[in-house]
Design an enzyme around this catalytic site. Structure first.
Site, PDB file in Angstrom:
ATOM      1  N   TYR A 119       0.825  -1.215   0.000  1.00 38.57           N
ATOM      2  CA  TYR A 119       0.000   0.000   0.000  1.00 38.57           C
ATOM      3  C   TYR A 119       0.858   1.264   0.000  1.00 38.57           C
ATOM      4  CZ  TYR A 119      -4.711  -1.872   0.739  1.00 38.57           C
ATOM      5  OH  TYR A 119      -5.925  -2.475   0.582  1.00 38.57           O
ATOM      6  N   LYS A 155       2.884 -15.419   2.173  1.00 37.49           N
ATOM      7  CA  LYS A 155       3.082 -16.111   0.893  1.00 37.49           C
ATOM      8  C   LYS A 155       4.582 -16.393   0.796  1.00 37.49           C
ATOM      9  CE  LYS A 155       1.583 -17.650  -3.093  1.00 37.49           C
ATOM     10  NZ  LYS A 155       0.676 -18.814  -3.224  1.00 37.49           N
ATOM     11  N   ASP A 196      -3.297 -18.173   0.009  1.00 37.09           N
ATOM     12  CA  ASP A 196      -4.309 -18.843  -0.826  1.00 37.09           C
ATOM     13  C   ASP A 196      -5.007 -19.947  -0.030  1.00 37.09           C
ATOM     14  OD1 ASP A 196      -1.828 -20.126  -0.833  1.00 37.09           O
ATOM     15  OD2 ASP A 196      -1.933 -20.747  -2.932  1.00 37.09           O
ATOM     16  N   ASP A 251      -6.414  -7.012   3.849  1.00 38.57           N
ATOM     17  CA  ASP A 251      -7.526  -6.329   3.190  1.00 38.57           C
ATOM     18  C   ASP A 251      -8.454  -7.365   2.578  1.00 38.57           C
ATOM     19  OD1 ASP A 251      -9.017  -4.201   2.006  1.00 38.57           O
ATOM     20  OD2 ASP A 251      -8.011  -4.637   0.098  1.00 38.57           O
ATOM     21  N   ASP A 271     -12.302  -8.862   4.154  1.00 32.19           N
ATOM     22  CA  ASP A 271     -13.576  -8.783   3.434  1.00 32.19           C
ATOM     23  C   ASP A 271     -14.223 -10.163   3.342  1.00 32.19           C
ATOM     24  OD1 ASP A 271     -13.577  -6.046   2.910  1.00 32.19           O
ATOM     25  OD2 ASP A 271     -14.177  -6.333   0.820  1.00 32.19           O
TER      26      ASP A 271
HETATM   27  C1  IPM Z   1     -10.397  -1.259   3.918  1.00 35.64           C
HETATM   28  C2  IPM Z   1     -10.651  -0.619   2.577  1.00 35.64           C
HETATM   29  C3  IPM Z   1      -9.500   0.318   2.241  1.00 35.64           C
HETATM   30  C4  IPM Z   1      -8.245  -0.517   2.153  1.00 35.64           C
HETATM   31  C5  IPM Z   1      -9.718   1.139   0.974  1.00 35.64           C
HETATM   32  C6  IPM Z   1     -11.019   1.915   1.025  1.00 35.64           C
HETATM   33  C7  IPM Z   1      -8.562   2.042   0.696  1.00 35.64           C
HETATM   34  O1  IPM Z   1     -10.847  -1.578   1.612  1.00 35.64           O
HETATM   35  O2  IPM Z   1     -10.281  -0.538   4.920  1.00 35.64           O
HETATM   36  O3  IPM Z   1     -10.312  -2.492   3.971  1.00 35.64           O
HETATM   37  O4  IPM Z   1      -7.946  -1.083   1.094  1.00 35.64           O
HETATM   38  O5  IPM Z   1      -7.537  -0.619   3.139  1.00 35.64           O
HETATM   39 MG    MG Z   2     -10.900  -3.558   2.309  1.00 36.55          MG
END
Ligand code: IPM
Ligand code: MG
Length: 366
Positions: free
Chosen positions: A144, A195, A228, A252, A256
């Site tokens: 990032y 990884k 993975d 990240d 999710d």
């Molecule tokens: C998160 C989001 C952010 C990230 C984005 C909005 C930049 O997806 O907080 O997980 O990738 O960290």
């Molecule tokens: Mg995210």
């Protein structure tokens, strides 16, 4: 303690409405403690671009700097999607905030109450008792932020884009320390995700994590998974994990995945903790729901406020040490949703209530 001082950044989309709701719950929960809420609001994200020409205005940053924690809503939306990527609210507000305050430890509790298992896309037999795991993500390093990060036209006319994944031993050690503390407060099992069969940063990650835990926390049961495989294990049997922890981009993605198997983004809170301590001698932190701005339902009064409320509870716990009040809020949210008062995202067939009714029920259950 007479008051707690925090910055309130509602942002865009459903941010302002769920923030208003969360502040009501905070107000009620804190009433019996005699501790005052000392907060000020500031613009961030798309609304800040519109009104101040910057997604993270200096006044907002200053307010955050004068506070002991940040309660954040969410930023972004269709209105700003056509801006150049670097100017979009997510990248121009959230990432600089994380970097500016060195918010290196992102904690995302993946909690699905047993009563809400039908809201998960997983088969109920895989999660008979719901889900209870914690994902810890390194938040200020890796691909990032690594430099160089650029797009160039090569001498042969081709175009090349470059991101750099970089980690220092010290960055890995400090997130490992946070993971150890979290594991100690839970089931004492840590799974580190990397990884290491391909990436140099992951080889270092695995080595540093192993050495650090062997030396400093031998009582923690440590395992390692390639990312993975971890992604696969998470959907097959999420409860095999207690605390999952990993670098920025893997975190990240995995967080999710964890969020969706926990039923609704509307339920998930998060804490991003910094390296500096506030005047309560607790980590300065930014607390935000995992769900985003949900522009499709913004302004309709139907958004699930639970993630914002639970984020406020995390703020009380981590940045102010008010564990009992935090636990009281969490229990009230649990009682409310398991008792059947639910917004549309978690109603699955039963009658859905709006944000205000949801808040009234949470306050009643405090
Ligand atoms: C998160 C989001 C952010 C990230 C984005 C909005 C930049 O997806 O907080 O997980 O990738 O960290
Ligand atoms: Mg995210």
């Amino acid at each position: 303690m007479e008051s707690i001082k925090f910055a309130v950044l509602p942002g865009d989309g459903i941010g302002p409405e769920v923030m208003t709701a969360a502040l009501q719950v905070l107000q009620e929960a804190m009433a019996s403690t005699g501790i005052q809420l000392d907060y000020q609001e500031a613009d961030v994200g798309g609304i800040a671009i519109d009104t101040h020409g910057s997604a993270l205005p200096k006044a907002t940053l200053d307010l955050c700097g004068e506070s002991d924690a940040i309660l954040f809503g969410s930023v972004g939306g269709p209105k700003w999607e056509n801006l150049p990527p670097k100017e979009q609210p997510e990248r121009a507000a959230l990432l600089p905030l994380r970097k500016h305050f060195s918010l290196f430890a992102n904690l995302r509790p993946g909690l699905l109450f047993k009563e809400l298992t039908p809201a998960s896309p997983l088969k109920e037999e895989r999660i008979p008792d719901g889900i209870d795991i914690l994902c810890i993500r390194e938040l200020t390093g890796g691909i990032y932020f690594g430099q160089p990060k650029e797009t160039t036209t090569l001498p042969d006319g081709d175009i090349q884009a470059l991101d750099t994944m970089v980690y220092r031993k010290s960055e890995i050690e400090r997130i490992t320390e946070v993971a150890i503390q979290a594991a100690r407060s839970r089931g004492k099992r840590l799974c580190s995700v990397d990884k290491a069969n391909v990436l140099e940063t992951s080889v270092l990650w695995r080595q540093v994590v192993t050495d650090y835990i062997t030396k400093n926390a031998p009582e923690i049961e440590l395992s390692h998974l390639y990312v993975d495989n971890a992604a696969m294990q998470l959907v097959c049997d999420p409860n095999q994990f207690d605390v999952l922890f990993t670098e920025n981009m893997f975190g990240d993605i995995l967080s999710d995945e964890m969020a969706v198997i926990c039923g609704s983004l509307g339920m998930l809170a998060s804490a991003s903790l910094g390296k500096s301590h506030n005047k309560h001698n607790k980590p300065f932190g930014l607390y935000e729901p995992a769900g985003g701005t949900a522009p499709d339902i913004a302004g309709k009064g139907i958004a699930n406020p639970c993630a914002q409320v639970l984020s406020a509870a995390l703020m009380l716990r981590f940045s102010f040490g008010l564990d009992a009040v935090a636990a009281q809020i969490e229990a009230a949210v649990k009682k409310t949703v398991t008792g059947g008062t639910r917004t549309g995202d978690i109603a699955f067939g039963s009658t859905a209530v709006g944000t205000e009714e949801m808040i009234a029920a949470i306050i009643k259950n405090l």
